[in-house]
Each structure stands twice: as structure tokens, then as C-alpha cells.
Design a protein around this motif. Structure first.
Motif, PDB file in Angstrom:
ATOM      1  N   VAL A  42      -3.062 -11.114   5.893  1.00  0.00           N
ATOM      2  CA  VAL A  42      -4.445 -10.817   5.526  1.00  0.00           C
ATOM      3  C   VAL A  42      -5.350 -11.901   6.080  1.00  0.00           C
ATOM      4  O   VAL A  42      -4.885 -12.942   6.566  1.00  0.00           O
ATOM      5  CB  VAL A  42      -4.629 -10.714   3.996  1.00  0.00           C
TER       6      VAL A  42
ATOM      7  N   VAL B 196     -12.915 -10.889   1.211  1.00  0.00           N
ATOM      8  CA  VAL B 196     -11.854 -10.107   1.850  1.00  0.00           C
ATOM      9  C   VAL B 196     -12.390  -8.717   2.101  1.00  0.00           C
ATOM     10  O   VAL B 196     -13.462  -8.343   1.606  1.00  0.00           O
ATOM     11  CB  VAL B 196     -10.589 -10.037   0.969  1.00  0.00           C
ATOM     12  N   SER B 197     -11.648  -7.920   2.851  1.00  0.00           N
ATOM     13  CA  SER B 197     -12.083  -6.552   3.086  1.00  0.00           C
ATOM     14  C   SER B 197     -12.025  -5.740   1.801  1.00  0.00           C
ATOM     15  O   SER B 197     -11.283  -6.061   0.862  1.00  0.00           O
ATOM     16  CB  SER B 197     -11.187  -5.887   4.146  1.00  0.00           C
TER      17      SER B 197
ATOM     18  N   ASP C  97       0.849  -1.188   0.000  1.00  0.00           N
ATOM     19  CA  ASP C  97       0.000   0.000   0.000  1.00  0.00           C
ATOM     20  C   ASP C  97       0.888   1.241   0.000  1.00  0.00           C
ATOM     21  O   ASP C  97       1.388   1.681   1.040  1.00  0.00           O
ATOM     22  CB  ASP C  97      -0.914  -0.027   1.231  1.00  0.00           C
TER      23      ASP C  97
ATOM     24  N   ARG D 146     -10.696  -2.898   1.460  1.00  0.00           N
ATOM     25  CA  ARG D 146      -9.348  -2.313   1.374  1.00  0.00           C
ATOM     26  C   ARG D 146      -8.376  -3.285   0.733  1.00  0.00           C
ATOM     27  O   ARG D 146      -7.570  -2.914  -0.123  1.00  0.00           O
ATOM     28  CB  ARG D 146      -8.875  -1.913   2.779  1.00  0.00           C
ATOM     29  N   THR D 147      -8.455  -4.543   1.119  1.00  0.00           N
ATOM     30  CA  THR D 147      -7.590  -5.549   0.517  1.00  0.00           C
ATOM     31  C   THR D 147      -7.925  -5.728  -0.951  1.00  0.00           C
ATOM     32  O   THR D 147      -7.036  -5.791  -1.804  1.00  0.00           O
ATOM     33  CB  THR D 147      -7.724  -6.877   1.264  1.00  0.00           C
ATOM     34  N   ARG D 148      -9.216  -5.765  -1.279  1.00  0.00           N
ATOM     35  CA  ARG D 148      -9.603  -5.943  -2.676  1.00  0.00           C
ATOM     36  C   ARG D 148      -9.196  -4.743  -3.516  1.00  0.00           C
ATOM     37  O   ARG D 148      -8.821  -4.889  -4.682  1.00  0.00           O
ATOM     38  CB  ARG D 148     -11.105  -6.178  -2.791  1.00  0.00           C
TER      39      ARG D 148
ATOM     40  N   LEU E  11      -7.300  -4.656   9.955  1.00  0.00           N
ATOM     41  CA  LEU E  11      -7.828  -5.978   9.642  1.00  0.00           C
ATOM     42  C   LEU E  11      -9.046  -6.299  10.505  1.00  0.00           C
ATOM     43  O   LEU E  11     -10.086  -6.738  10.001  1.00  0.00           O
ATOM     44  CB  LEU E  11      -6.735  -7.024   9.830  1.00  0.00           C
TER      45      LEU E  11
ATOM     46  N   ASP F 272      -6.386  -7.546  -4.552  1.00  0.00           N
ATOM     47  CA  ASP F 272      -6.077  -8.722  -3.740  1.00  0.00           C
ATOM     48  C   ASP F 272      -4.682  -8.590  -3.148  1.00  0.00           C
ATOM     49  O   ASP F 272      -3.917  -9.539  -3.079  1.00  0.00           O
ATOM     50  CB  ASP F 272      -6.202 -10.020  -4.533  1.00  0.00           C
TER      51      ASP F 272
ATOM     52  N   HIS G 256      -1.775  -7.139  -0.172  1.00  0.00           N
ATOM     53  CA  HIS G 256      -1.357  -7.685   1.100  1.00  0.00           C
ATOM     54  C   HIS G 256      -1.089  -6.548   2.054  1.00  0.00           C
ATOM     55  O   HIS G 256      -0.272  -5.673   1.780  1.00  0.00           O
ATOM     56  CB  HIS G 256      -0.098  -8.531   0.922  1.00  0.00           C
ATOM     57  N   THR G 257      -1.799  -6.524   3.138  1.00  0.00           N
ATOM     58  CA  THR G 257      -1.687  -5.446   4.087  1.00  0.00           C
ATOM     59  C   THR G 257      -1.304  -5.972   5.443  1.00  0.00           C
ATOM     60  O   THR G 257      -1.303  -7.162   5.690  1.00  0.00           O
ATOM     61  CB  THR G 257      -3.024  -4.685   4.203  1.00  0.00           C
TER      62      THR G 257
ATOM     63  N   SER H 275      -9.498 -13.808   5.402  1.00  0.00           N
ATOM     64  CA  SER H 275     -10.655 -13.949   4.522  1.00  0.00           C
ATOM     65  C   SER H 275     -11.901 -14.166   5.369  1.00  0.00           C
ATOM     66  O   SER H 275     -11.817 -14.449   6.556  1.00  0.00           O
ATOM     67  CB  SER H 275     -10.452 -15.121   3.551  1.00  0.00           C
TER      68      SER H 275
END
Length: 295
Positions: free
Chosen positions: A90, A281-282, A39, A284-286, A188, A290, A292-293, A92
Motif C-alpha cells: 500500500v 490513503v486511497s 479484498d 479503497r484501502t480505507r 494503487l 485500513d 492491504h491491497t 500513503s
């Protein structure tokens, strides 16, 4: 290790949450930082806020070549690496029957392969300086909750990865620890609370302190102390250590009774929520493709 002045610390998942908090704390104590995240915007903001003694790399932990490049950038800037914190992670949403299989695999790729790539890339430099590796696992490694199979499996996996690594590198003077946290007030956890009413209900029904959320600041403080003493385990909150020792009881049929009853009542509801969201997924992640946070 009596302090962090002059130490070079490599952190994945550094832009937010626990990674960001630990970076800020160690920087205040004189550490030089190599901060890695997918990010870019919050990573750039963090570097600007910290000022000097910081190198950032936008990199995907599932890409070994990218992690090799991030390590090389840190070594070029600071001459070596003393501490690596494999923190990126992350989660799911949904049951094994309900979760998007692509999302499930992404969790495993980030949370297990991402740790392997991080450690593999940094380990020669860590061995050279007889440094310290911290693998971020979770209470979920030994106390699973329904709807979180990918997360629990991956965190159990990296706990044992750390255990094996510790045996492999002890003769080099390298120490290896694993961190095990309950619910921490990270993006998360906040995203899951915002997305899923069943997740909020699950937290509310957990017994005693187990469902309580710990602040990122309190978590960062325990990490700071644990990293400084090259701890074998970092537990947040402290009662997580007792849960580890009581693992056979935690995983017993008797103890699982409450959870089974909860799952019977809520799994179909959770899967319906996930289906309505149109994602496992959240957001934000999407939005990161997809990505990685930090966990």
C-alpha cells in the motif's frame, strides 16, 4: 526452472493489479496457485475466472498467524510450495509533516512486516523444494519522490531484506529476487491520480520515460519471464536497471535539484489536498478498514 506446469505459486496481493496479472499468466502455463488478499470479492472473482488449480485465502499480511494458515492451506491442497511472490503493498499520501501517522505506520507494517510474514511462513516449504522467493520492491527504493516517504522507505527496506535473505538461503538451493518497477497502471497508481492533482503534476514533470506509466500486462510479462529464470532482479521497464546502477548519481545533490524545486512548490498543496480528502490513503484501502491491497 523451465516452466510452471505443476509448480505451486503462493502470491500475496493477488486480487488486483500486478498480483492478479501474474497469477493469470502463471495459471495459463499450468501453475497451481495459492492466492492471498484481504479484498475478498475480487479474490473470489479471480478464482472463479481461473477455475481449477486455485486455492484462495482472505488474509492480512501483517498477521503472521494468518499467513501461517494460508501457507498451510496451500500445502494441504497441493503438497508444497515452489515459488512465493511477496507482492502485497500500500501507499500513503502527504509529506512527513502532513501524513496521518497511523497511515504511515500502516504502510510500513504492510510493506515490510507483510513481506517478512509472507516469507517467514512460506520459507520452510520453499527450502524443501529448493524454490524461489520474489520480493516486490520498487524504483522508489533508490529514487524517492516527495510525499512518498513511507512507501520509499518501505521499498528500500524490502530490497535489503531480499538481499540479506538471498545470502541466508543460497546454500539451501533457494534463489531470491527483488522486483523494481516504475509507475505501473495498477489500482494503487490510478487511485493516487484520481485523488491528488499534485500527484498527476509530479508525473507530468518527471523527465523522459520516468513519468510514463507501464501497463499491468507489460509488467506481468516481465515478471513471468523473470520468475521462470529465478531472476535476482526484475526491472520494469528495463531502464530501471540503469537507474539502479546510477544510484549515486540519482541520489546526488545535482540530480535532486529538480525534485527539491518541485517539492518547494507542491508539498503544501499536496498536504492541503490530503486534508481536504480527510484521509492519507486511497478510499479503497480505507474501505477495507485500513486493509492491504496489491501494489
Amino acid at each position: 526452472m523451465t516452466g510452471f506446469a505443476g509448480k505451486v505459486v503462493f502470491v500475496t496481493g493477488a486480487a488486483r493489479g500486478v498480483g492478479e496479472e501474474v497469477a493469470r499468466r502463471l495459471h495459463r502455463r499450468g501453475a497451481r496457485l495459492v492466492l492471498v488478499d484481504l479484498d475478498a470479492e475480487p479474490l473470489t472473482d479471480l478464482a472463479a475466472a481461473l477455475g481449477d488449480r486455485v486455492v484462495t485465502q482472505v488474509a492480512d499480511v501483517t498477521d503472521l498467524a494468518a499467513m501461517d494458515a494460508a501457507v498451510a492451506a496451500g500445502i494441504d491442497a497441493f503438497g508444497g510450495i515452489d515459488i512465493v511472490i511477496a507482492n502485497a503493498g500500500v501507499a500513503s499520501y502527504g509529506s512527513v509533516l502532513g501524513v496521518d501517522p497511523v497511515a504511515f505506520r500502516r504502510v510500513v507494517d504492510v510493506n515490510i512486516l507483510g513481506v517478512f510474514h509472507t516469507v517467514r511462513a512460506a520459507l520452510p516449504a520453499i527450502i524443501e523444494r529448493k524454490g524461489y522467493v520474489l520480493v516486490v520492491s520498487s524504483l522508489a527504493a533508490f529514487a524517492a519522490e516527495p510525499g512518498m516517504a513511507a512507501y520509499a522507505a518501505s521499498k528500500a527496506g524490502v530490497e535489503h531484506f531480499a538481499n540479506a535473505l538471498r545470502l541466508e538461503v543460497a546454500h539451501h538451493g533457494v534463489a531470491v529476487g527483488s522486483a523494481h518497477m516504475g509507475w505501473i497502471d495498477t489500482p494503487l497508481v490510478r487511485d493516487a491520480k484520481a485523488d491528488l492533482g499534485t500527484f498527476r503534476t509530479m508525473l507530468d514533470t518527471l523527465p523522459g520515460p520516468v513519468g510514463k506509466t507501464t501497463s499491468v500486462q507489460a509488467c506481468g510479462q516481465r515478471f513471468e519471464k523473470g520468475i521462470e529464470r529465478r531472476a535476482r532482479r526484475i526491472d520494469v521497464p528495463g531502464w530501471v536497471a540503469a537507474a539502479r546502477w546510477l544510484r549515486p548519481l540519482v541520489q546526488s545533490r545535482l540530480a535532486e535539484g529538480r525534485t527539491r524545486r518541485h517539492a518547494a512548490a507542491t508539498m503544501s498543496e499536496m498536504d492541503a489536498e490530503v486534508a481536504a480528502l480527510g484521509r492519507s490513503v486511497s478510499a479503497r484501502t480505507r474501505a477495507l478498514g485500513d486493509g492491504h491491497t496489491a501494489g
